[in-house]
Write a protein that holds these residues in place. Structure first.
Motif, PDB file in Angstrom:
ATOM      1  N   VAL A  94      48.452  31.059 108.380  1.00  0.00           N
ATOM      2  CA  VAL A  94      49.495  31.675 107.555  1.00  0.00           C
ATOM      3  C   VAL A  94      49.670  30.867 106.275  1.00  0.00           C
ATOM      4  CG1 VAL A  94      51.917  32.338 107.430  1.00  0.00           C
ATOM      5  CG2 VAL A  94      50.668  32.570 109.587  1.00  0.00           C
ATOM      6  N   LEU A  95      49.568  31.564 105.145  1.00  0.00           N
ATOM      7  CA  LEU A  95      49.787  30.937 103.839  1.00  0.00           C
ATOM      8  C   LEU A  95      51.274  30.936 103.521  1.00  0.00           C
ATOM      9  CD1 LEU A  95      46.995  32.703 101.754  1.00  0.00           C
ATOM     10  CD2 LEU A  95      46.976  30.350 102.564  1.00  0.00           C
ATOM     11  N   GLU A  96      51.799  29.785 103.207  1.00  0.00           N
ATOM     12  CA  GLU A  96      53.202  29.689 102.823  1.00  0.00           C
ATOM     13  C   GLU A  96      53.403  30.113 101.369  1.00  0.00           C
ATOM     14  OE1 GLU A  96      55.715  29.002 104.863  1.00  0.00           O
ATOM     15  OE2 GLU A  96      54.319  28.783 106.534  1.00  0.00           O
ATOM     16  N   ASN A  97      52.364  30.008 100.571  1.00  0.00           N
ATOM     17  CA  ASN A  97      52.419  30.337  99.148  1.00  0.00           C
ATOM     18  C   ASN A  97      52.232  31.835  98.969  1.00  0.00           C
ATOM     19  OD1 ASN A  97      51.786  30.688  96.370  1.00  0.00           O
ATOM     20  ND2 ASN A  97      51.159  28.544  96.256  1.00  0.00           N
ATOM     21  N   LYS A  98      53.113  32.486  98.260  1.00  0.00           N
ATOM     22  CA  LYS A  98      53.054  33.938  98.049  1.00  0.00           C
ATOM     23  C   LYS A  98      52.375  34.327  96.729  1.00  0.00           C
ATOM     24  CE  LYS A  98      55.511  34.677 101.757  1.00  0.00           C
ATOM     25  NZ  LYS A  98      54.831  34.700 103.004  1.00  0.00           N
TER      26      LYS A  98
END
Length: 144
Positions: A94-98
């Motif tokens: 899961v990428l925390e950066n959007k």
């Protein structure tokens, strides 16, 4: 590629199919304009990589195998990288950066700036291998 190279040059023979390859990835995807640009750019760079692999090996089949392995890993659910977890994938990150530059926008991580940098790195490696092979065979490399 061969027909384009005979009629024009190697640059056109690599770039035209590569851009078409990138554009092909728009089909069936509902993408906003930024994501569409990203996927065409990323797909074009991957197309350049596949073209260079083809030139280096003299066969399109190695490029087809690389593409098939890539699709098996990312499309078949072995690895998922995105803004949310995918419970059907074997491994999900899961990428925390959007940011669309990091996430790849609507298309996904395969169109991210990070992925494009990796594709470009492999393009350099493939080009150097092709150049080294041509040089070792005594063939001129001046046509690049």
């Amino acid at each position: 590629m061969g027909c384009l190279e005979q009629r024009t040059n190697k640059y056109v023979a690599v770039l035209v199919p590569s851009v078409l390859f990138g554009m092909l990835h728009l089909i069936g995807n509902d993408l906003d304009i930024i994501s569409a640009v990203q996927v065409v750019a990323a797909g074009s760079v991957v197309g350049i990589l596949f073209s260079l692999i083809t030139y280096e090996n003299g066969s399109i089949w190695n490029s087809a195998v690389v593409h098939a392995v890539w699709n098996m890993v990312f499309v078949s659910g072995v690895l998922h990288i995105g803004s949310s977890a995918d419970s059907s994938s074997i491994c999900s990150f899961v990428l925390e950066n959007k940011s669309f530059l990091i996430s790849g926008g609507d298309f996904g991580i395969e169109a991210s700036v990070i992925s494009v940098m990796v594709y470009l790195s492999f393009c350099v490696i493939a080009w150097r291998c092709w150049k080294k092979r041509r040089n070792s065979l005594g063939r001129p490399i001046s046509d690049w």
